[in-house]
Design an enzyme around this catalytic site. Structure first.
Site, PDB file in Angstrom:
ATOM      1  CG  ASP A 157       1.604  -5.614   1.039  1.00 54.16           C
ATOM      2  OD1 ASP A 157       2.530  -5.983   0.311  1.00 54.16           O
ATOM      3  OD2 ASP A 157       0.762  -4.748   0.699  1.00 54.16           O
ATOM      4  CD  GLU A 194      -2.201 -14.032  22.919  1.00 54.85           C
ATOM      5  OE1 GLU A 194      -3.142 -14.773  22.544  1.00 54.85           O
ATOM      6  OE2 GLU A 194      -2.320 -12.798  23.038  1.00 54.85           O
TER       7      GLU A 194
HETATM    8  C1  NOJ Z   1       3.964  -4.916  -1.928  1.00 55.24           C
HETATM    9  C2  NOJ Z   1       3.634  -6.160  -2.667  1.00 55.24           C
HETATM   10  O1  NOJ Z   1       4.778  -6.994  -2.688  1.00 55.24           O
HETATM   11  C3  NOJ Z   1       3.191  -5.744  -4.043  1.00 55.24           C
HETATM   12  O2  NOJ Z   1       3.049  -6.845  -4.896  1.00 55.24           O
HETATM   13  C4  NOJ Z   1       1.920  -4.957  -3.930  1.00 55.24           C
HETATM   14  O3  NOJ Z   1       1.568  -4.472  -5.203  1.00 55.24           O
HETATM   15  C5  NOJ Z   1       2.078  -3.783  -2.973  1.00 55.24           C
HETATM   16  N1  NOJ Z   1       2.766  -4.124  -1.774  1.00 55.24           N
HETATM   17  C6  NOJ Z   1       0.739  -3.221  -2.588  1.00 55.24           C
HETATM   18  O4  NOJ Z   1       0.052  -4.124  -1.757  1.00 55.24           O
END
Ligand code: NOJ
Length: 538
Positions: free
Chosen positions: A212, A263
């Site tokens: 993310d 790894e």
């Molecule tokens: C991207 C994620 O896909 C989304 O759903 C989220 O709200 C934001 N990042 C924050 O983590």
């Protein structure tokens, strides 16, 4: 699962040297909405496990599961309280291990979501930092001393300032919701802890991670003002947000994560990198960094041949320079469903089907969002049921993402088979007409979108020109053509994004069409508006 489909082609033997993730079809599971096994109205790991045969039947290679961790519940699981545990809503560690074991036995890879940019405000570190400004945990976040104004002009992507106050008056940074404090990756304790998290899950047999906000971990060292403001309508962030995103030091994190993955054989990392410049996005997938970084151009393009052609070509060019495959995205849990984006109803469905054939022909790794194979439209979720912080923080000005997150329709019973009979209400309301899209109906229908996806995936596996060929992109008016040349054969995808039928000269075989209205005779394919076709050259 029983099927009445005609026999599908056998997959070609995989090339022994090809790394699986270079052309894998990845199916994104929104865990909370996929399948509820225990009747609490919330999808869970046991429910997903029971549906693995569906994913095998559909023909995908891997599944990416949206966050499964204990969470503060402020942002659909992207506010994690404990990175090495399972949220009791979804089951427990044994359920996840059983899921991984079953998936492996069925030949499916499991990719977990990991959220390193921010934690939940309920995370033990943040609580310790709130309780004591001098605690070591405080330097793992971005705190600033009490003052009238926030330390800079940064904005939260969910609306409003990116700084909130602690009860004792300090400021802390959150590029998303206030319940998602940003971590300070310049403190080595943060990186060390994530090393342990990666190993924890890799030791349990996962095949990798979707990362993310992979472009955001490191911030400008001086926390200087951004020169401009964020706009959700842009392709991604650019120079106007230069202080918050895409700092050079973030690449060191990915080199470190890559060395950990190296790894563990056959594992991979795919990063969410929302930058406008695809050449910058591709830099995250240099050979010693992430294996893939999402290309979001198609998900952000309207129904326009020039825009799609540019999105495809720009991504192919950018990722070629680093030797990484393109990871294609037409739908996910953050965007309105394709059917609705492309016009809704029959028109939107026809376009979504055609776009799917385009994406599945392209070299690289397509990511399919659960429910797109059913041509689900954006569901109407009443405001009082909405949970997305984007809706709430914008005071309702932005619709939010709940409508692409409602539960999957599996059958045409009253609850569409999401939960067992007699279950609690689903966590988001299911539209009254949802059964019309159910898996059970579409498996029986040779013309359904589910059937189209299944046939496309089988053909993609049987014809390596699709997914692993060399693509040549061209347009003629509103018609987009991608010629995919493999070692032994060539398959061309033609997509008509205009309003008139296109006549496409062709000598060969129509492998698949997105609509039954496509006609082929005397060396010409008549391709109606909003349809696509795969043509195998003689
Ligand atoms: C991207 C994620 O896909 C989304 O759903 C989220 O709200 C934001 N990042 C924050 O983590």
């Amino acid at each position: 699962m029983a099927t009445r489909l005609a026999a599908l082609p056998s997959p070609a033997a995989p090339a022994p040297t090809q790394e699986w993730w270079r052309s894998a079809v990845v199916y994104q599971v929104y865990l909370r909405s996929f399948a509820d096994s225990d009747g609490d109205g919330i999808g869970d790991l046991a429910g997903l496990r029971s549906r693995l045969p569906y994913l095998v039947w559909l023909g995908v290679d891997a599944l990416w599961i949206n966050p499964h961790y204990p969470s503060g519940g402020a942002d659909g699981g992207y506010d994690i309280v404990d990175y090495r545990a399972v949220d009791p809503d979804y089951g427990d560690l044994a359920d996840l291990e059983a899921l991984i074991a079953d998936a492996r036995a069925l030949g499916l890879k499991v990719i977990l979501d990991v959220v390193p940019n921010h934690t939940s405000d309920q995370h033990a570190w943040f609580r310790a930092a709130l309780a004591d400004p001098d605690a070591p945990e405080a330097s793992r976040y971005h705190f600033a001393p009490a003052s009238e104004q926030p330390p800079n002009n940064w904005q939260s992507l969910f609306g409003g300032p990116a700084w909130s106050r602690t009860p004792d008056g300090r400021w802390y940074l959150h590029l998303f919701a206030p319940e998602q404090p940003d971590l300070n990756w310049r403190d080595p304790a943060v990186g060390e802890d994530f090393d342990a998290t990666l190993r924890f899950w890799l030791d349990r047999g996962v095949s990798g991670f979707r990362v993310d906000v992979a472009y955001g971990l490191v911030k400008d060292a001086g926390l200087r003002d951004n020169p401009g403001t964020y706009s959700p309508t842009l392709f991604g962030h650019g120079p106007e947000q230069a202080m918050t995103w895409n700092q050079p030091e973030v690449h060191d994190v990915w080199r470190r994560w890559r060395s950990i993955c190296d790894e563990y054989p056959d594992t991979m990392l795919v990063g969410e990198v929302c930058l406008a410049d695809l050449e910058q996005v591709a830099l995250y997938s240099r050979p010693d960094e992430l294996h893939q970084s999402f290309s979001f151009r198609l998900i952000k393009s309207g129904w326009d041949a020039a825009a799609f052609a540019d999105g495809v070509q720009t991504a192919l060019d950018a990722f070629a320079t680093v030797g990484a495959p393109v990871s294609w995205v037409l739908g996910n849990h953050d965007k309105d469903r394709q059917v609705s984006r492309f016009g809704g109803g029959a028109l939107g469905t026809a376009r979504a089907r055609a776009a799917a054939l385009l994406m599945l022909s392209l070299p690289g790794s397509p990511y399919l969002y659960a429910g797109d194979e059913l041509a689900l439209p954006q569901a109407v979720v009443p405001d009082e049921s909405k949970l997305d912080p984007i809706f709430h923080r914008s005071g309702g000005a932005r619709a939010g993402r709940d409508g692409c997150r409602v539960p999957m329709p599996w059958n045409d019973s009253a609850g569409v088979g999401f939960s067992p009979d007699g279950a609690a209400d689903p966590w988001l309301p299911i539209p009254a007409d949802w059964a019309q899209h159910a898996v059970s109906r579409q498996t029986r229908d040779g013309g359904s979108t589910l059937t189209l996806y299944r046939r496309a995936l089988a053909l993609r596996a049987a014809h390596p020109a699709l997914g692993s060929g060399t693509a040549t992109v061209s347009t003629s008016g509103d018609v987009l053509t991608v010629r995919c040349a493999g070692d032994d054969e060539t398959v061309t995808c033609v997509l008509n994004m205009g309003t008139d039928t296109a006549l496409v000269p062709h000598a060969g075989t129509v492998l698949l069409a997105s609509s039954t209205h496509v006609r082929s005779a005397h060396g010409t394919v008549a391709l109606p508006a909003d349809t696509a076709v795969w043509l195998l050259e003689d």
